[in-house]
Design a protein around this motif. Structure first.
Motif, PDB file in Angstrom:
ATOM      1  N   GLY A   1       0.814  -1.211   0.000  1.00 23.53           N
ATOM      2  CA  GLY A   1       0.000   0.000   0.000  1.00 23.53           C
ATOM      3  C   GLY A   1       0.843   1.254   0.000  1.00 23.53           C
ATOM      4  O   GLY A   1       2.086   1.206   0.027  1.00 23.53           O
ATOM      5  N   VAL A   2       0.173   2.405  -0.013  1.00 21.57           N
ATOM      6  CA  VAL A   2       0.853   3.697  -0.080  1.00 21.57           C
ATOM      7  C   VAL A   2       1.814   3.892   1.073  1.00 21.57           C
ATOM      8  O   VAL A   2       2.917   4.411   0.917  1.00 21.57           O
ATOM      9  N   GLY A   3       1.425   3.476   2.271  1.00 20.79           N
ATOM     10  CA  GLY A   3       2.297   3.627   3.424  1.00 20.79           C
ATOM     11  C   GLY A   3       2.238   5.024   4.018  1.00 20.79           C
ATOM     12  O   GLY A   3       1.190   5.672   3.995  1.00 20.79           O
ATOM     13  N   GLU A   4       3.370   5.516   4.497  1.00 20.74           N
ATOM     14  CA  GLU A   4       3.424   6.806   5.182  1.00 20.74           C
ATOM     15  C   GLU A   4       4.514   7.692   4.591  1.00 20.74           C
ATOM     16  O   GLU A   4       5.537   7.197   4.107  1.00 20.74           O
ATOM     17  N   VAL A   5       4.268   8.995   4.654  1.00 18.32           N
ATOM     18  CA  VAL A   5       5.202   9.993   4.124  1.00 18.32           C
ATOM     19  C   VAL A   5       5.906  10.677   5.294  1.00 18.32           C
ATOM     20  O   VAL A   5       5.259  11.114   6.253  1.00 18.32           O
ATOM     21  N   PHE A   6       7.238  10.787   5.201  1.00 13.94           N
ATOM     22  CA  PHE A   6       8.054  11.445   6.229  1.00 13.94           C
ATOM     23  C   PHE A   6       8.664  12.711   5.638  1.00 13.94           C
ATOM     24  O   PHE A   6       9.229  12.674   4.537  1.00 13.94           O
ATOM     25  N   THR A   7       8.554  13.819   6.364  1.00 14.83           N
ATOM     26  CA  THR A   7       9.131  15.095   5.931  1.00 14.83           C
ATOM     27  C   THR A   7      10.019  15.647   7.042  1.00 14.83           C
ATOM     28  O   THR A   7       9.589  15.752   8.195  1.00 14.83           O
ATOM     29  N   PHE A   8      11.256  15.991   6.688  1.00 13.87           N
ATOM     30  CA  PHE A   8      12.220  16.549   7.632  1.00 13.87           C
ATOM     31  C   PHE A   8      12.638  17.927   7.137  1.00 13.87           C
ATOM     32  O   PHE A   8      12.990  18.090   5.966  1.00 13.87           O
ATOM     33  N   VAL A   9      12.594  18.921   8.034  1.00 11.69           N
ATOM     34  CA  VAL A   9      12.988  20.282   7.692  1.00 11.69           C
ATOM     35  C   VAL A   9      14.034  20.752   8.690  1.00 11.69           C
ATOM     36  O   VAL A   9      13.819  20.700   9.909  1.00 11.69           O
ATOM     37  N   CYS A  10      15.185  21.183   8.182  1.00 12.89           N
ATOM     38  CA  CYS A  10      16.229  21.789   9.008  1.00 12.89           C
ATOM     39  C   CYS A  10      16.285  23.276   8.666  1.00 12.89           C
ATOM     40  O   CYS A  10      16.393  23.634   7.490  1.00 12.89           O
ATOM     41  N   ALA A  11      16.208  24.124   9.675  1.00 11.66           N
ATOM     42  CA  ALA A  11      16.107  25.570   9.427  1.00 11.66           C
ATOM     43  C   ALA A  11      17.075  26.346  10.304  1.00 11.66           C
ATOM     44  O   ALA A  11      17.489  25.891  11.376  1.00 11.66           O
ATOM     45  N   HIS A  12      17.431  27.527   9.826  1.00 11.56           N
ATOM     46  CA  HIS A  12      18.205  28.486  10.598  1.00 11.56           C
ATOM     47  C   HIS A  12      17.493  29.831  10.477  1.00 11.56           C
ATOM     48  O   HIS A  12      17.417  30.401   9.385  1.00 11.56           O
ATOM     49  N   LEU A  13      16.944  30.312  11.604  1.00 13.49           N
ATOM     50  CA  LEU A  13      16.168  31.546  11.602  1.00 13.49           C
ATOM     51  C   LEU A  13      17.015  32.713  12.115  1.00 13.49           C
ATOM     52  O   LEU A  13      18.096  32.529  12.669  1.00 13.49           O
ATOM     53  N   THR A  14      16.495  33.918  11.924  1.00 12.50           N
ATOM     54  CA  THR A  14      17.202  35.145  12.293  1.00 12.50           C
ATOM     55  C   THR A  14      17.615  35.141  13.759  1.00 12.50           C
ATOM     56  O   THR A  14      16.851  34.729  14.638  1.00 12.50           O
ATOM     57  N   ALA A  15      18.822  35.614  14.017  1.00 13.78           N
ATOM     58  CA  ALA A  15      19.362  35.655  15.377  1.00 13.78           C
ATOM     59  C   ALA A  15      18.997  36.956  16.089  1.00 13.78           C
ATOM     60  O   ALA A  15      18.304  37.809  15.542  1.00 13.78           O
ATOM     61  N   HIS A  16      19.461  37.065  17.322  1.00 13.28           N
ATOM     62  CA  HIS A  16      19.368  38.224  18.215  1.00 13.28           C
ATOM     63  C   HIS A  16      17.999  38.285  18.907  1.00 13.28           C
ATOM     64  O   HIS A  16      16.952  38.085  18.295  1.00 13.28           O
ATOM     65  N   ALA A  17      18.076  38.539  20.208  1.00 15.03           N
ATOM     66  CA  ALA A  17      16.897  38.452  21.054  1.00 15.03           C
ATOM     67  C   ALA A  17      15.769  39.373  20.613  1.00 15.03           C
ATOM     68  O   ALA A  17      14.599  39.013  20.669  1.00 15.03           O
ATOM     69  N   HIS A  18      16.109  40.577  20.157  1.00 13.74           N
ATOM     70  CA  HIS A  18      15.070  41.558  19.850  1.00 13.74           C
ATOM     71  C   HIS A  18      14.440  41.352  18.477  1.00 13.74           C
ATOM     72  O   HIS A  18      13.540  42.105  18.094  1.00 13.74           O
ATOM     73  N   LYS A  19      14.867  40.329  17.741  1.00 11.97           N
ATOM     74  CA  LYS A  19      14.331  40.119  16.393  1.00 11.97           C
ATOM     75  C   LYS A  19      13.385  38.928  16.330  1.00 11.97           C
ATOM     76  O   LYS A  19      13.373  38.161  15.372  1.00 11.97           O
ATOM     77  N   CYS A  20      12.563  38.798  17.361  1.00 10.59           N
ATOM     78  CA  CYS A  20      11.594  37.708  17.391  1.00 10.59           C
ATOM     79  C   CYS A  20      10.626  37.804  16.214  1.00 10.59           C
ATOM     80  O   CYS A  20      10.275  36.783  15.604  1.00 10.59           O
TER      81      CYS A  20
END
Length: 304
Positions: A153-172
């Motif tokens: 059968g079709v089975g299951e799909v796995f998705t992996f995402v590796c990210a790097h977001l903007t730094a510094h505390a005040h840049k939420c």
């Protein structure tokens, strides 16, 4: 596998732009001990079925744009694969399912040969950039594949995402923008066998794993005891205690934005990160000693 459940191990490592310096980053002490995590889940040691390893700041921007990232990640691949197999409980064998790199953000995903490594189908990789000019000094990379069911059968799909977001505390707010940019632009082709020709988002999957250097900080109110600390060493000493870290988590920017404001990572779950000591920002060549810029933010107002 245990029944129908797969064991997935995820690791994330910000290399602090050191790849081009040839520092001794063999990764063994960091990666290998976690291969024994299965002892908490079963009576006998069990090798993970899937191992995903993400990197951030693999290379400075100018070196990554010059094409050196592929060479560096290939050397990491050879080392990681050898160490996974060396330290697996019964010396199990693994296959590289996919690798993807964009400048300094990279992702390697391996599968255990006895379960999924030689079984996966429809492997896809994608990347997207954030930051100035969307060049990739920040952004995300992704791997998607399908594990067919035993009955065909079709089975299951796995998705992996590796990210790097903007730094510094005040840049939420910028980090939140980065997240939504990645969600909106890290698109995968429709899986074979589907009727649609429309690209799919990271959420079109059976299982989604999102990890990396997300850069969310701790934002203390002015009346907090920790806000009165003036030295990194003092904060590090106090945060050695798990009970303190559990209290501090209530000021974590990511949890506040997700649980109270619903602005980011809605519907995703996070492990109990306060059970582990802080890892940002270790001094190079030291153990449990921190550089300047400890991962807390002392302020009297929230990010808009």
């Amino acid at each position: 596998m245990s029944g129908d459940r797969l064991l997935v191990q995820i690791a994330s490592y910000n290399t602090n732009l050191q790849a081009e310096h040839g520092l001794p980053q063999d990764l063994v002490d960091w990666l290998a001990p976690t291969l024994q995590v299965s002892t908490f889940l079963a009576h006998d040691p069990r090798a993970p079925d899937i191992v995903a390893v993400g990197f951030q700041e693999l290379l400075p921007l100018h070196l990554g744009l010059s094409g050196l990232s592929s060479k560096v990640i290939e050397s990491r691949n050879s080392l990681i694969l050898s160490q996974i197999e060396e330290h697996a409980p019964n010396k199990e064998r693994y296959t590289l399912i996919a690798k993807v790199v964009n400048v300094g953000v990279a992702l390697l995903v391996y599968g255990l040969d006895d379960t999924v490594g030689r079984k996966v189908e429809d492997v896809q990789t994608q990347w997207t950039g954030c930051g100035p000019g969307y060049m990739g000094n920040k952004g995300g990379v992704g791997v998607r594949f399908r594990v067919p069911a035993d009955d065909g059968g079709v089975g299951e799909v796995f998705t992996f995402v590796c990210a790097h977001l903007t730094a510094h505390a005040h840049k939420c707010a910028r980090r939140i923008q980065d997240y939504h940019h990645i969600v909106g632009s890290l698109l995968f082709p429709p899986l074979p066998g589907t009727d649609s020709s429309t690209p799919t988002t990271i959420f079109s999957t059976s299982h989604l794993f999102f990890f990396g250097d997300l850069n969310f900080r701790v934002d203390f109110p002015p009346d907090s005891e920790l806000s009165k600390l003036s030295r990194v060493e003092d904060a590090a000493r106090i945060l050695e205690q798990e009970s303190v870290r559990e209290d501090v988590k209530e000021y974590d920017q990511l949890l506040v934005e997700r649980d109270q404001k619903g602005s980011v990572f809605v519907g995703l779950r996070e492990g109990e990160f306060w059970k582990f000591k802080c890892s940002y920002k270790y001094k190079l060549g030291e153990v449990d000693r921190y550089e300047y810029g400890f991962s807390v933010h002392f302020s009297d107002e929230s990010e808009p």
